[in-house]
Design an enzyme around this catalytic site. Structure first.
Site, PDB file in Angstrom:
ATOM      1  N   ASP A  67       0.501   6.338  -5.852  1.00 13.99           N
ATOM      2  CA  ASP A  67       0.753   4.932  -6.164  1.00 13.99           C
ATOM      3  C   ASP A  67      -0.548   4.341  -6.716  1.00 13.99           C
ATOM      4  O   ASP A  67      -0.986   3.274  -6.316  1.00 13.99           O
ATOM      5  CB  ASP A  67       1.242   4.168  -4.925  1.00 13.99           C
ATOM      6  CG  ASP A  67       1.607   2.722  -5.253  1.00 13.99           C
ATOM      7  OD1 ASP A  67       1.738   2.396  -6.447  1.00 13.99           O
ATOM      8  OD2 ASP A  67       1.746   1.916  -4.301  1.00 13.99           O
TER       9      ASP A  67
ATOM     10  N   HIS B 150      -0.128  -0.015   4.899  1.00 16.78           N
ATOM     11  CA  HIS B 150       0.282   1.393   4.922  1.00 16.78           C
ATOM     12  C   HIS B 150      -0.872   2.289   4.498  1.00 16.78           C
ATOM     13  O   HIS B 150      -1.836   1.836   3.908  1.00 16.78           O
ATOM     14  CB  HIS B 150       1.455   1.600   3.967  1.00 16.78           C
ATOM     15  CG  HIS B 150       1.219   0.967   2.624  1.00 16.78           C
ATOM     16  ND1 HIS B 150       1.656  -0.306   2.324  1.00 16.78           N
ATOM     17  CD2 HIS B 150       0.562   1.396   1.526  1.00 16.78           C
ATOM     18  CE1 HIS B 150       1.288  -0.613   1.092  1.00 16.78           C
ATOM     19  NE2 HIS B 150       0.613   0.402   0.581  1.00 16.78           N
TER      20      HIS B 150
ATOM     21  N   GLN C  79       4.172   6.428   1.613  1.00  8.66           N
ATOM     22  CA  GLN C  79       3.269   5.397   2.131  1.00  8.66           C
ATOM     23  C   GLN C  79       3.778   4.862   3.468  1.00  8.66           C
ATOM     24  O   GLN C  79       4.345   3.767   3.541  1.00  8.66           O
ATOM     25  CB  GLN C  79       3.172   4.233   1.135  1.00  8.66           C
ATOM     26  CG  GLN C  79       2.336   4.546  -0.092  1.00  8.66           C
ATOM     27  CD  GLN C  79       2.570   3.547  -1.215  1.00  8.66           C
ATOM     28  OE1 GLN C  79       3.705   3.207  -1.530  1.00  8.66           O
ATOM     29  NE2 GLN C  79       1.494   3.088  -1.824  1.00  8.66           N
TER      30      GLN C  79
ATOM     31  N   ARG D 153      -8.734  -8.623  -1.651  1.00  7.71           N
ATOM     32  CA  ARG D 153      -7.326  -8.911  -1.894  1.00  7.71           C
ATOM     33  C   ARG D 153      -6.558  -8.205  -0.790  1.00  7.71           C
ATOM     34  O   ARG D 153      -6.703  -6.994  -0.608  1.00  7.71           O
ATOM     35  CB  ARG D 153      -6.882  -8.386  -3.252  1.00  7.71           C
ATOM     36  CG  ARG D 153      -5.365  -8.446  -3.478  1.00  7.71           C
ATOM     37  CD  ARG D 153      -5.043  -7.813  -4.813  1.00  7.71           C
ATOM     38  NE  ARG D 153      -3.637  -7.827  -5.172  1.00  7.71           N
ATOM     39  CZ  ARG D 153      -2.756  -6.861  -4.864  1.00  7.71           C
ATOM     40  NH1 ARG D 153      -3.139  -5.818  -4.138  1.00  7.71           N
ATOM     41  NH2 ARG D 153      -1.505  -6.928  -5.278  1.00  7.71           N
TER      42      ARG D 153
ATOM     43  N   ASP E 263      -3.594  -6.624   0.253  1.00  6.31           N
ATOM     44  CA  ASP E 263      -2.422  -6.049  -0.382  1.00  6.31           C
ATOM     45  C   ASP E 263      -1.210  -6.138   0.548  1.00  6.31           C
ATOM     46  O   ASP E 263      -1.330  -5.922   1.750  1.00  6.31           O
ATOM     47  CB  ASP E 263      -2.725  -4.569  -0.704  1.00  6.31           C
ATOM     48  CG  ASP E 263      -1.548  -3.851  -1.312  1.00  6.31           C
ATOM     49  OD1 ASP E 263      -1.178  -4.218  -2.435  1.00  6.31           O
ATOM     50  OD2 ASP E 263      -1.004  -2.935  -0.672  1.00  6.31           O
TER      51      ASP E 263
ATOM     52  N   TYR F 274       3.980  -7.773   5.349  1.00  4.87           N
ATOM     53  CA  TYR F 274       4.814  -6.758   6.006  1.00  4.87           C
ATOM     54  C   TYR F 274       4.158  -6.063   7.189  1.00  4.87           C
ATOM     55  O   TYR F 274       4.612  -4.988   7.594  1.00  4.87           O
ATOM     56  CB  TYR F 274       5.223  -5.689   4.969  1.00  4.87           C
ATOM     57  CG  TYR F 274       5.577  -6.267   3.623  1.00  4.87           C
ATOM     58  CD1 TYR F 274       6.728  -7.046   3.469  1.00  4.87           C
ATOM     59  CD2 TYR F 274       4.767  -6.055   2.509  1.00  4.87           C
ATOM     60  CE1 TYR F 274       7.049  -7.596   2.237  1.00  4.87           C
ATOM     61  CE2 TYR F 274       5.086  -6.608   1.275  1.00  4.87           C
ATOM     62  CZ  TYR F 274       6.222  -7.373   1.147  1.00  4.87           C
ATOM     63  OH  TYR F 274       6.533  -7.913  -0.076  1.00  4.87           O
TER      64      TYR F 274
ATOM     65  N   GLU G  81       6.826  -5.688  12.349  1.00  2.00           N
ATOM     66  CA  GLU G  81       8.280  -5.595  12.262  1.00  2.00           C
ATOM     67  C   GLU G  81       8.875  -6.198  13.536  1.00  2.00           C
ATOM     68  O   GLU G  81       8.243  -6.156  14.582  1.00  2.00           O
ATOM     69  CB  GLU G  81       8.743  -4.131  12.158  1.00  2.00           C
ATOM     70  CG  GLU G  81       8.351  -3.424  10.869  1.00  2.00           C
ATOM     71  CD  GLU G  81       6.889  -2.999  10.812  1.00  2.00           C
ATOM     72  OE1 GLU G  81       6.331  -2.672  11.877  1.00  2.00           O
ATOM     73  OE2 GLU G  81       6.290  -3.031   9.724  1.00  2.00           O
TER      74      GLU G  81
ATOM     75  N   GLU H 194      -1.922 -11.278  -1.152  1.00  2.00           N
ATOM     76  CA  GLU H 194      -0.810 -10.913  -2.014  1.00  2.00           C
ATOM     77  C   GLU H 194       0.464 -11.082  -1.202  1.00  2.00           C
ATOM     78  O   GLU H 194       0.898 -10.172  -0.496  1.00  2.00           O
ATOM     79  CB  GLU H 194      -0.906  -9.461  -2.512  1.00  2.00           C
ATOM     80  CG  GLU H 194       0.156  -9.176  -3.566  1.00  2.00           C
ATOM     81  CD  GLU H 194       0.800  -7.792  -3.523  1.00  2.00           C
ATOM     82  OE1 GLU H 194       1.519  -7.447  -4.461  1.00  2.00           O
ATOM     83  OE2 GLU H 194       0.612  -7.045  -2.537  1.00  2.00           O
TER      84      GLU H 194
ATOM     85  N   HIS I   5      -1.335  -5.822 -12.676  1.00  2.00           N
ATOM     86  CA  HIS I   5      -1.107  -4.387 -12.810  1.00  2.00           C
ATOM     87  C   HIS I   5       0.303  -3.975 -12.417  1.00  2.00           C
ATOM     88  O   HIS I   5       0.674  -2.818 -12.584  1.00  2.00           O
ATOM     89  CB  HIS I   5      -2.116  -3.644 -11.933  1.00  2.00           C
ATOM     90  CG  HIS I   5      -1.930  -3.974 -10.483  1.00  2.00           C
ATOM     91  ND1 HIS I   5      -2.216  -5.220  -9.964  1.00  2.00           N
ATOM     92  CD2 HIS I   5      -1.460  -3.244  -9.444  1.00  2.00           C
ATOM     93  CE1 HIS I   5      -1.929  -5.221  -8.661  1.00  2.00           C
ATOM     94  NE2 HIS I   5      -1.475  -4.047  -8.324  1.00  2.00           N
TER      95      HIS I   5
HETATM   96  C1  GLC Z   1       1.098  -4.104  -3.973  1.00  2.00           C
HETATM   97  C2  GLC Z   1       0.398  -3.600  -5.208  1.00  2.00           C
HETATM   98  C3  GLC Z   1       1.221  -2.528  -5.851  1.00  2.00           C
HETATM   99  C4  GLC Z   1       1.442  -1.420  -4.858  1.00  2.00           C
HETATM  100  C5  GLC Z   1       2.051  -1.963  -3.566  1.00  2.00           C
HETATM  101  C6  GLC Z   1       2.055  -0.938  -2.469  1.00  2.00           C
HETATM  102  O1  GLC Z   1       2.282  -4.744  -4.267  1.00  2.00           O
HETATM  103  O2  GLC Z   1       0.148  -4.671  -6.085  1.00  2.00           O
HETATM  104  O3  GLC Z   1       0.616  -2.057  -7.015  1.00  2.00           O
HETATM  105  O4  GLC Z   1       2.277  -0.443  -5.392  1.00  2.00           O
HETATM  106  O5  GLC Z   1       1.309  -3.052  -3.074  1.00  2.00           O
HETATM  107  O6  GLC Z   1       0.756  -0.748  -1.998  1.00  2.00           O
END
Ligand code: GLC
Ligand code: CA
Length: 548
Positions: free
Chosen positions: A63, A106, A171, A201, A203, A207, A210, A245, A310
């Site tokens: 990824d 993850h 993941q 950032r 990411d 999530y 749970e 994010e 991205h």
């Molecule tokens: C975020 C990232 C993305 C990635 C995902 C899983 O959304 O921006 O590129 O695939 O997390 O880590």
């Protein structure tokens, strides 16, 4: 060194880049930290003051690095720790801050923790992940990578159990109920803080936890943990930041700022797709509606505004009707679609229309928040929707018309991804070298925009008030900070438009257009009239009367 203002991020112009795609210094076809260091002059010249790097950690790259197998190691093809430190130093010495990725949710299934966890039920790492005998727990949680994954559970034959994953099945989600996971993550944060980076950032931050009977997103436990992490960071490093994010609806994004004690910044996911709708519909309503719906954020917080990044242009947080509209208008070619979004860069989305690209940048750079530029978009780079996943928007930076776009001296076949070569956006015509030589290029236009923005803190810190306009194709607002008053007027239409405003509150002020320092007629009693060319805009400073 950048100045030590803890609110520095309010004046940030962020440039998002991928080390792998930026510049290859050793000719192996893969960008690296030494290459990035060589290109810092370019970024400084463009005028950005903050760099956000995509993940550069040890990873099997299934990824693109968001699948981390060792949080404390740098992927060898990008360089090593001392290269990284040199990069941070070099960026700082040019007054640029550095944001890196903290992927909490993850790991890769190649991470040592997961390898150990799957070995046996009694493994000391078993509880690092989320296991279940049955694959029907947490049914209310949506699937994010719809094109690839059928379920958020995957069966692991070694573990003889199902494990939870919100993204790709390679993941596995970490188990944040486990205090050792939380502690290890805090330690990883500390590790990178010590390298001198300016922020993270966060990411996929909604999530982390749970809970049965919930969507497993934005849970109170997740917010509580983030506040803890923030407090720990603040205690030692008061000027470092978190950028969330959280791709969520307005009411669910807002809590990531907490009471100014959680994330300093969050991406404005609700606004982004509505900017694209507004320009296509030639109607201000989508933007006006979402901004009005957005609850206010604490004074010490800031939005990160963006047009492209991205990932695919996400359409998760719009209605079905809006999504259909966006796909119809922007993804006529089915190849351009990915999951619930559109995998295209800015220039192709605007069919290369220079005026439309300028208008979108006017909005990006003048609405409340700190703007994020995606690498290459300052040149109007194109994409390649025939490459898999999101690779089409992650191709090598186009430096020149030379072989491999001047990105690398490797054999062309060796490049990590092919360069863009089509006749419209190919590197032969779209590249940094050519645009630097051409005063009318998009690069120079963007550079000028950044320079103007830098002169007025009102862009990053000011209040915003929409100015009512009877012409719905016009979107106008006043940004004010201390003594600065800016008036921004954007024409969403591809045709010329008249606009009329009640500017009585600024009677006797003189609007001065910022690109040319041109004085417009003084504001009087009557409504103020402007005409705007196709997709054009004005950025004015309102100058008070001399005796006022
Ligand atoms: C975020 C990232 C993305 C990635 C995902 C899983 O959304 O921006 O590129 O695939 O997390 O880590
Ligand atoms: Ca290299």
């Amino acid at each position: 060194m950048p100045e030590k203002d803890p609110l520095w991020f309010k004046d940030a112009v962020i440039y998002e880049l991928h080390v792998r795609a930026f510049y290859d210094s050793n000719g192996d076809g893969i960008g690296d930290f030494n290459g990035l260091i060589q290109k810092l002059d370019y970024l400084q010249d463009l005028g950005v003051n903050c760099l956000w790097l995509l993940p550069f950690y040890q990873s099997p790259l299934k990824d693109d690095g968001y699948d981390i197998s060792d949080y404390k190691k740098i992927l060898p093809s990008y360089g090593n720790m001392s290269d990284f430190r040199r990069f941070v130093k070099a960026a700082h010495s040019r007054g640029m801050r550095v944001l890196i990725e903290l992927v909490l949710n993850h790991t890769s299934d190649q991470h040592e923790w997961f390898k150990q966890a799957r070995e046996s039920k009694t493994s000391k790492r078993r509880d690092y992940y989320v296991w279940s005998e049955r694959a029907d727990r947490y049914q209310e949680a949506r699937i994010i990578f719809l094109d690839t994954e059928k379920s958020n559970w995957a069966w692991d034959p070694a573990a003889q159990s199902h494990y939870w994953h919100r993204f790709f099945s390679h993941q596995p989600d970490l188990n944040f109920e486990n205090p050792r996971v939380r502690k290890d993550m805090q330690e990883i944060l500390e590790f990178w803080l010590k390298t001198g980076v300016d922020g993270f950032r966060l990411d996929a931050v909604p999530y982390l936890f749970e809970r049965d009977g919930t969507s497993c997103e934005n849970l109170p436990e997740t917010h509580a943990f983030l506040k803890e992490l923030r407090a720990a960071m603040d205690a030692k490093y008061p000027d470092r930041i978190f950028l969330a994010e959280a791709n969520q609806w307005p009411a669910d994004v807002r809590p990531y700022f907490g009471n100014g004690d959680e994330c300093h910044m969050a991406f404005h996911f609700p606004l982004m797709p509505r900017i694209f709708m507004a320009i296509r519909k030639e109607d201000a309503a989508p933007v006006l509606d979402i901004v009005k719906k957005m609850p206010a954020i604490p004074d010490n917080c800031q939005w990160a505004l963006f047009l492209r990044n991205h990932d695919e242009l996400t359409l998760e947080m719009v209605t079905q009707e809006e999504r259909d509209y966006m796909v119809r208008e922007y993804a006529a070619d089915a190849k351009a679609k990915l999951n619930l979004g559109i995998r295209r860069r800015l220039a192709p989305l605007m069919s290369g229309g220079r005026r439309a690209m300028e208008l979108l940048n006017s909005l990006l750079f003048s609405m409340p928040g700190s703007p994020v530029i995606y690498y290459g978009d300052e040149l109007g780079m194109g994409d390649n929707i025939y490459l898999g996943d999101r690779n089409g928007v992650r191709t090598p930076m186009q430096w020149s018309g030379d072989r491999n776009a001047g990105f690398s001296a490797a054999d062309t076949a060796q490049l990590f991804l092919p360069v863009i070569e089509d006749p419209v956006y190919g590197y032969q015509s779209v590249n940094a070298e050519a645009q630097k030589r051409t005063p009318t290029s998009f690069f120079h236009w963007t550079r000028r925009l950044l320079a103007i923005r830098k002169q007025y803190q009102a862009f990053g810190r000011g209040t915003m008030e929409f100015l009512p306009c009877t012409n719905s194709k016009i979107i106008a607002y006043v940004r004010a900070y201390e003594k600065q008053v800016l008036l921004i007027v954007n024409n969403l239409s591809r045709y010329s438009q008249p606009a009329e405003f009640d500017l009585n509150a600024y009677k006797d002020y003189v609007p001065v257009e910022l690109f040319g320092s041109v004085r417009f007629p003084t504001i009087g009693e009557l409504p103020y009239f402007l005409t705007l060319g196709p997709h054009s805009f004005y950025w004015f400073r309102l100058e008070p009367p001399a005796n006022g």
